[in-house]
Structure formats: C-alpha cells, structure tokens
Design an enzyme around this catalytic site. Structure first.
Site, PDB file in Angstrom:
ATOM      1  N   CYS A  67      10.299   1.276   4.491  1.00 50.28           N
ATOM      2  CA  CYS A  67      11.113   0.170   3.962  1.00 50.28           C
ATOM      3  C   CYS A  67      12.046   0.639   2.842  1.00 50.28           C
ATOM      4  O   CYS A  67      12.965  -0.073   2.461  1.00 50.28           O
ATOM      5  CB  CYS A  67      10.213  -0.964   3.487  1.00 50.28           C
ATOM      6  SG  CYS A  67       8.959  -0.405   2.349  1.00 50.28           S
TER       7      CYS A  67
ATOM      8  N   GLU B 195       5.889  -8.550   1.034  1.00 48.23           N
ATOM      9  CA  GLU B 195       6.653  -7.293   0.905  1.00 48.23           C
ATOM     10  C   GLU B 195       7.304  -7.070   2.262  1.00 48.23           C
ATOM     11  O   GLU B 195       6.648  -6.663   3.210  1.00 48.23           O
ATOM     12  CB  GLU B 195       5.712  -6.128   0.570  1.00 48.23           C
ATOM     13  CG  GLU B 195       5.000  -6.235  -0.750  1.00 48.23           C
ATOM     14  CD  GLU B 195       5.928  -6.018  -1.939  1.00 48.23           C
ATOM     15  OE1 GLU B 195       7.061  -5.542  -1.758  1.00 48.23           O
ATOM     16  OE2 GLU B 195       5.520  -6.360  -3.062  1.00 48.23           O
ATOM     17  N   LEU B 196       8.604  -7.361   2.343  1.00 50.84           N
ATOM     18  CA  LEU B 196       9.241  -7.410   3.669  1.00 50.84           C
ATOM     19  C   LEU B 196      10.223  -6.253   3.853  1.00 50.84           C
ATOM     20  O   LEU B 196      10.135  -5.244   3.185  1.00 50.84           O
ATOM     21  CB  LEU B 196       9.908  -8.773   3.839  1.00 50.84           C
ATOM     22  CG  LEU B 196       8.978  -9.967   3.569  1.00 50.84           C
ATOM     23  CD1 LEU B 196       9.711 -11.283   3.705  1.00 50.84           C
ATOM     24  CD2 LEU B 196       7.757  -9.929   4.481  1.00 50.84           C
TER      25      LEU B 196
ATOM     26  N   GLY C 288       5.267  -6.379   5.883  1.00 55.78           N
ATOM     27  CA  GLY C 288       5.738  -6.228   7.255  1.00 55.78           C
ATOM     28  C   GLY C 288       7.170  -6.715   7.369  1.00 55.78           C
ATOM     29  O   GLY C 288       7.914  -6.733   6.378  1.00 55.78           O
ATOM     30  N   SER C 289       7.528  -7.131   8.560  1.00 58.96           N
ATOM     31  CA  SER C 289       8.918  -7.501   8.812  1.00 58.96           C
ATOM     32  C   SER C 289       9.251  -8.865   8.194  1.00 58.96           C
ATOM     33  O   SER C 289       8.380  -9.721   8.023  1.00 58.96           O
ATOM     34  CB  SER C 289       9.162  -7.552  10.318  1.00 58.96           C
ATOM     35  OG  SER C 289       8.334  -8.531  10.891  1.00 58.96           O
TER      36      SER C 289
ATOM     37  N   PRO D 114      -5.328  -5.351   9.671  1.00 53.58           N
ATOM     38  CA  PRO D 114      -4.378  -4.233   9.787  1.00 53.58           C
ATOM     39  C   PRO D 114      -3.526  -4.373  11.041  1.00 53.58           C
ATOM     40  O   PRO D 114      -3.838  -5.176  11.926  1.00 53.58           O
ATOM     41  CB  PRO D 114      -5.310  -3.018   9.912  1.00 53.58           C
ATOM     42  CG  PRO D 114      -6.549  -3.549  10.559  1.00 53.58           C
ATOM     43  CD  PRO D 114      -6.692  -4.994  10.117  1.00 53.58           C
ATOM     44  N   ALA D 115      -2.473  -3.568  11.134  1.00 52.54           N
ATOM     45  CA  ALA D 115      -1.655  -3.555  12.347  1.00 52.54           C
ATOM     46  C   ALA D 115      -2.488  -3.000  13.496  1.00 52.54           C
ATOM     47  O   ALA D 115      -3.273  -2.065  13.312  1.00 52.54           O
ATOM     48  CB  ALA D 115      -0.420  -2.694  12.122  1.00 52.54           C
TER      49      ALA D 115
ATOM     50  N   GLU E 271      17.400  -3.133   9.799  1.00 51.89           N
ATOM     51  CA  GLU E 271      16.642  -1.911   9.536  1.00 51.89           C
ATOM     52  C   GLU E 271      16.550  -1.161  10.854  1.00 51.89           C
ATOM     53  O   GLU E 271      16.048  -1.723  11.831  1.00 51.89           O
ATOM     54  CB  GLU E 271      15.203  -2.276   9.190  1.00 51.89           C
ATOM     55  CG  GLU E 271      14.923  -2.683   7.793  1.00 51.89           C
ATOM     56  CD  GLU E 271      13.423  -2.902   7.648  1.00 51.89           C
ATOM     57  OE1 GLU E 271      12.828  -2.213   6.836  1.00 51.89           O
ATOM     58  OE2 GLU E 271      12.859  -3.759   8.347  1.00 51.89           O
TER      59      GLU E 271
ATOM     60  N   ASN F  49       3.237   1.413   9.236  1.00 49.00           N
ATOM     61  CA  ASN F  49       3.964   2.610   8.778  1.00 49.00           C
ATOM     62  C   ASN F  49       3.247   3.320   7.626  1.00 49.00           C
ATOM     63  O   ASN F  49       3.332   4.539   7.499  1.00 49.00           O
ATOM     64  CB  ASN F  49       5.428   2.304   8.449  1.00 49.00           C
ATOM     65  CG  ASN F  49       5.611   1.286   7.359  1.00 49.00           C
ATOM     66  OD1 ASN F  49       4.683   0.549   7.026  1.00 49.00           O
ATOM     67  ND2 ASN F  49       6.795   1.230   6.788  1.00 49.00           N
TER      68      ASN F  49
HETATM   69  P1  NAD Z   1       5.365  -6.558  11.588  1.00 49.46           P
HETATM   70  O1  NAD Z   1       5.897  -7.675  10.794  1.00 49.46           O
HETATM   71  O2  NAD Z   1       5.660  -6.523  13.041  1.00 49.46           O
HETATM   72  O3  NAD Z   1       3.797  -6.458  11.453  1.00 49.46           O
HETATM   73  C1  NAD Z   1       3.143  -6.496  10.210  1.00 49.46           C
HETATM   74  C2  NAD Z   1       1.790  -7.129  10.386  1.00 49.46           C
HETATM   75  O4  NAD Z   1       1.951  -8.452  10.888  1.00 49.46           O
HETATM   76  C3  NAD Z   1       0.891  -6.404  11.377  1.00 49.46           C
HETATM   77  O5  NAD Z   1      -0.442  -6.489  10.921  1.00 49.46           O
HETATM   78  C4  NAD Z   1       1.054  -7.205  12.646  1.00 49.46           C
HETATM   79  O6  NAD Z   1      -0.061  -7.125  13.516  1.00 49.46           O
HETATM   80  C5  NAD Z   1       1.218  -8.612  12.089  1.00 49.46           C
HETATM   81  N1  NAD Z   1       1.971  -9.494  12.993  1.00 49.46           N
HETATM   82  C6  NAD Z   1       2.871  -9.154  13.919  1.00 49.46           C
HETATM   83  N2  NAD Z   1       3.354 -10.242  14.551  1.00 49.46           N
HETATM   84  C7  NAD Z   1       2.751 -11.307  14.004  1.00 49.46           C
HETATM   85  C8  NAD Z   1       2.825 -12.704  14.217  1.00 49.46           C
HETATM   86  N3  NAD Z   1       3.632 -13.227  15.137  1.00 49.46           N
HETATM   87  N4  NAD Z   1       2.067 -13.506  13.456  1.00 49.46           N
HETATM   88  C9  NAD Z   1       1.267 -12.974  12.515  1.00 49.46           C
HETATM   89  N5  NAD Z   1       1.126 -11.667  12.278  1.00 49.46           N
HETATM   90  C10 NAD Z   1       1.863 -10.835  13.008  1.00 49.46           C
HETATM   91  O7  NAD Z   1       5.883  -5.245  10.847  1.00 49.46           O
HETATM   92  P2  NAD Z   1       5.613  -3.749  11.238  1.00 49.46           P
HETATM   93  O8  NAD Z   1       6.487  -3.444  12.412  1.00 49.46           O
HETATM   94  O9  NAD Z   1       4.151  -3.477  11.347  1.00 49.46           O
HETATM   95  O10 NAD Z   1       6.105  -2.974   9.934  1.00 49.46           O
HETATM   96  C11 NAD Z   1       7.419  -2.682   9.716  1.00 49.46           C
HETATM   97  C12 NAD Z   1       8.044  -3.659   8.732  1.00 49.46           C
HETATM   98  O11 NAD Z   1       7.302  -3.657   7.521  1.00 49.46           O
HETATM   99  C13 NAD Z   1       9.445  -3.260   8.343  1.00 49.46           C
HETATM  100  O12 NAD Z   1      10.261  -4.395   8.315  1.00 49.46           O
HETATM  101  C14 NAD Z   1       9.275  -2.677   6.952  1.00 49.46           C
HETATM  102  O13 NAD Z   1      10.431  -2.704   6.160  1.00 49.46           O
HETATM  103  C15 NAD Z   1       8.192  -3.522   6.412  1.00 49.46           C
HETATM  104  N6  NAD Z   1       7.529  -2.850   5.288  1.00 49.46           N
HETATM  105  C16 NAD Z   1       7.734  -3.341   4.032  1.00 49.46           C
HETATM  106  C17 NAD Z   1       7.145  -2.721   2.947  1.00 49.46           C
HETATM  107  C18 NAD Z   1       7.343  -3.263   1.567  1.00 49.46           C
HETATM  108  O14 NAD Z   1       6.562  -2.914   0.693  1.00 49.46           O
HETATM  109  N7  NAD Z   1       8.331  -4.109   1.336  1.00 49.46           N
HETATM  110  C19 NAD Z   1       6.311  -1.608   3.139  1.00 49.46           C
HETATM  111  C20 NAD Z   1       6.119  -1.138   4.430  1.00 49.46           C
HETATM  112  C21 NAD Z   1       6.722  -1.784   5.514  1.00 49.46           C
END
Ligand code: NAD
Length: 487
Positions: A293, A259-260, A237-238, A185-186, A390, A161
C-alpha cells in the site's frame, strides 16, 4: 515435500481454525486450498467455519475478556513479551511459511517477522502507559478525571500482502489494551496467522484471548460486524471492502478503524541527483513486487531531470531479479494469483493505448504463470487507470511536471491519501509540498518510513484511524470520565 517438512518446528503449520484455545475443524465440510503462488502447488487446506462457530468464537472472546482485562497491565506485558520472544526464536520458520504462502523473497519475509514482532514489543510496553488524566474541577468540592478502559472484543480482518505484521500491529495493540481479539486472515495466507496462534498459546496467552477464524470472507465479516458484543473492527485491505464493512458496522455503532488502499506519489525535485532519486524510487516501487500500500505508484519528476531519471530508473530496474522467493538473490517474487497478473497486464495495456510509452518490461521473460516482470511506463497521464487505481504490481509510471504548484495538484489528484514521498534538498520546497499534500504520511528523502513508534494511516479514502505510535492503542480504549462530587 510437504510444507511441515520444510520447518524446523512442524507444529507451526496448522490447518485448523483456532478458537478458545482449541484447534477447530469446520462442521459443514467446507474447506479452501492454499497455494504457493510461485509454483501453483497446493500447500494445504483450511476449513471454513459455519456461522454458529463464528458466534462461538465471539462467546470465547467474551468469556476471556473478563479475565484478560482484569490482569494488571504489567502481567499482560509479560505475556506479550513472551510472544515476542517466541516470534523471534521462530523467525526462520515463520519466514519460510510466509514465503511459501505469500511469495515474497525470504529476506523480505524475515524482515516482516522482525517488523511484525517489533509491534508486539512496542505495544506490550505501551499497555503500561494508558494513562488517564486529572482535570481541574469547575464543580465545587469535586474531583474530575478520566480513566482508560479496554473497548471489549475486537475483530481484526487482514490482507495477504503482509500476512503477519498486519495482524500483530492490530492484535498486540488490542491485547495490550486489555481487549480480546478475533482475527480473520486473508484466505490466501492463513498459515502465518495460525502460526501466530500456536506461538500465542505457547506464550501463555489464555484461551479465548487470541482467536483465528477462517471462512467465506463476506459471511464471516457480516457476522462479526453485526455482532453487538464485538465492540471494535479493525480492517486492513482494499477500499472497496473497507467501505462495505463500514456500512455493515453502522447498526451496532462499533469502533471502526480502516487501513485501506494507497496510490503514493513520489515527487522528485529539480535539484535532485537523478541517479540517487531513481534508485530510491525503484526501492519504493518494487518492494513486495509492488503489492504494497506504500508503493510509489505515481512517480512525478521535474521536467529538467526527467530523461536522466528515466535512464537511471530503467538501468536499476533491469538489475532486479524475479523468481521463487525461496531461492537466493531474488528481488521480486510472484504476484499473489493469476487475477493479479491479469489486472497488471490490463493496466499496462490501458496506459499504452492512451499514449504512455513502454520503456521496459517483457512478460515473455516471466519465470512462471503468476510472475509479472517489472514494467516502466513514461508519459503517464491523468486519464489512465494507472493514475487512479492501485496496480498492486511491479508497474512503474513516470510523469514529468513543470513546477511545485503543478506537482502538488497532480499528487493530490487521487481518492487515496495514505503515503507520499518527496525527494529534494530544498527546505522551502519540502515544507511547501509537505504541508500541501493530502496524505496521512509524508516521507522526505527516505524510502523507509514505517515502524512501531510512528502513527500509520491515511486520509481520504485510504482509511480511518492510526496504527502504531503512542496513539495506536487508543483505537482499543474507551475514555471514562468521572466526577467525584461532595468531597
Ligand atoms: P481485500 O480487501 O480483498 O481483502 C482484505 C481482507 O478482507 C481479507 O481478509 C479478505 O478475505 C477480506 N474480504 C475480502 N472480500 C470481502 C468481503 N466481500 N467482505 C468481507 N471481507 C472480505 O484486500 P487484499 O487484496 O487482501 O489486500 C490488498 C489491499 O490492502 C490493497 O488495497 C492495499 O493497499 C491494502 N493494504 C493497506 C494497508 C494499509 O495499512 N493501509 C496495508 C496493506 C494492504
């Protein structure tokens, strides 16, 4: 038209991993296509690295650490500032790349480049201030103190994002501290990360200091978490994936910073002008099409101004334009992919089936398959998914409350604890609610709250640690205590 033809510097578009200063192919023939979420067109492909190639990135980061940590802090600062200058100089190309792979409107993408670069400048300077301390001695004839040392290799796993700023907020802190980094990265948004690598190289950041690995996410993360030589993991991430990574890091007892997810309450007091508060709530909800987030997910409005607030919110929301982020005058781009659209629709259906009122939001107007028109729901209650999950979509839910104690209870009724907003001019109410909220960040009468000088992070299931501010660099530093005896 190919992606590189849309850039004034085509070399910023890279379709390789970046390991030890070299653009790297996958060796197993696996690759992943990257799509423009607005059009569905493939923008390019990235290779998936094999396990031994991820280990090679750790080898490179280990070798580079020896030299990088030995530089003086002001020498590291100079290189990071050169990186900052290049990010600024290439702002337009970086923004175009980001809009193409992420979908956000071009002005927002430019803002993210600016925001992301500002962390590089901040931490470049902070690296010169990683002071130790002198401790008054309780041991006869001894001098006591601490010095700060870089933890070592840091693995940085980031979401789609904010494809650029979530990397710089981590990498600049780690590199300023003297650490070397491996960025994963994603898969949806790798090109921003690879452009950062290209510019890091041009800035004179030595090979092996900043690496970008690409691959099957679970596979790559497992290797980095299990690797003893990786001393810190920073993940954005999540919450679901964050928990998984925390478990995977247990065996190697590494530093973990998470940072979730967030589920921000937006509290509007009875004294507020409903129009002013509604306009602020629209801004806090719909940035990055709600894929933020910090998005105001639960809008809690005092019952005395609820109806007027809803009217103004709906009026403001109706003025938002939805479309391809490359076009002018667009407020909301697409969602990242089709599954995100389906998730948003399911959340809306769930709320309506449990008694929420659909005030606005007509999906037949969506300009493409990954687009979701802004939705406004009222009468949102605790039993609905939208209250707890979310939505990561432009779905706004409004709930009326009767008094401060009730709204505090409602706001805290979530596993998340990242950010909260309060809108009121009553200083006693501000203080009472601000202190009672179980969130890492509380913004009062302001939608904007983040930036380099402040500590960003959450409590509860929103994470561990803080990024930015004067403490952000501590995530990448060890404290070494020394006792000089027999003086
Ligand atoms: P995600 O958790 O699906 O992915 C984040 C990262 O983890 C990506 O690089 C992805 O490739 C990797 N990933 C995915 N599945 C994995 C697995 N099984 N094992 C290891 N790595 C894996 O999250 P997203 O959909 O990319 O981003 C959205 C989430 O990020 C939302 O929950 C949002 O609130 C959160 N977010 C938090 C902040 C913060 O600062 N707190 C900032 C931005 C986004």
């Amino acid at each position: 038209m190919t992606l590189s033809s849309k850039l004034s510097d085509p070399r910023l578009f890279r379709q390789y991993a970046y390991v030890d200063g070299k653009w790297t192919h996958g060796e197993g023939g696996r690759e992943e296509a990257v799509f423009d979420p607005a059009t569905g067109e493939a923008l390019g492909h990235i290779p998936w690295l094999e396990a031994h190639q991820i280990t090679a990135a750790v080898d490179a980061a280990e070798a580079a650490f020896v030299h990088w940590r030995a530089l003086r802090a002001d020498e590291r600062c100079e290189r990071l500032l050169a990186w900052y200058d290049l990010l600024q100089a290439h702002r337009e190309d970086l923004a175009t790349l980001m809009t193409l792979e992420q979908g956000k409107p071009l002005p927002d993408a430019r803002g993210e480049v600016e925001y992301g670069a500002s962390f590089v400048r901040w931490f470049a300077e902070e690296g010169k201030r990683t002071f130790g301390e002198t401790i008054p001695s309780h041991i006869p004839n001894a001098a006591l103190g601490t010095i700060k040392e870089p933890v070592g290799i840091a693995a940085l796993i980031t979401p789609w994002n904010f494809p650029l700023a979530m990397i710089t907020r981590k990498a600049a802190a780690a590199m300023a501290a003297g650490c070397t980094v491996i960025v994963k990265p994603a898969g949806e948004t790798p090109f921003s990360a690879l452009a950062l690598a290209e510019l890091a190289e041009r800035a004179g950041i030595p090979a092996g200091v900043f690496n970008v690995v690409l691959g099957e996410p679970a596979e790559v993360s497992k290797i980095l978490c299990a690797e003893d030589r990786v001393k810190a993991l920073s993940f954005t991430g999540s919450t679901r994936v964050g928990r998984l990574l925390l478990e995977q890091c247990a065996n190697t007892v590494k530093r973990v910073s998470l940072e979730l997810g967030g589920n921000a309450p937006f509290i509007v007091g009875p004294d507020m002008d409903p129009r002013e508060a509604a306009f602020a709530a629209v801004a806090a909800k719909f940035q990055t099409a709600g894929q933020d987030c910090l998005a105001a997910d639960r809008i809690l409005v005092h019952e005395s101004i609820h109806d007027e607030f809803v009217e103004h919110f709906a009026e403001r929301m109706a003025a938002l334009t939805v479309g391809n982020g490359l076009e002018s005058e667009i407020d909301l781009g697409p969602l990242i992919h089709r599954q995100a659209v389906e998730k948003a629709a399911a959340i809306v259906d769930d709320a309506i089936s449990k008694g929420a009122t659909l005030v606005a939001g007509d999906q037949s107007q969506a300009p493409g398959e990954n687009f979701f028109m802004p939705v406004l729901l009222t009468d949102v209650t605790h039993d609905m998914k939208i209250w707890h999950e979310e939505s990561f979509a432009p779905v706004a839910g409004i709930t009326a409350y009767a008094d401060d104690d009730q709204v505090i209870e409602m706001a805290n009724d979530t596993e998340y604890g990242l950010a909260a907003y309060i809108y009121t001019h009553d200083i006693r109410r501000i203080w009472k609610i601000m202190r009672a909220l179980e969130f890492g960040m509380v913004s009062v009468n302001s939608v904007k709250m983040t930036g380099p000088p402040v500590p960003f992070g959450g409590v509860k299931h929103s994470g561990l640690g803080r990024e930015g501010g004067v403490t952000g660099i501590d995530e990448y530093l060890e404290t070494k205590y020394y006792c000089l005896g027999a003086l």
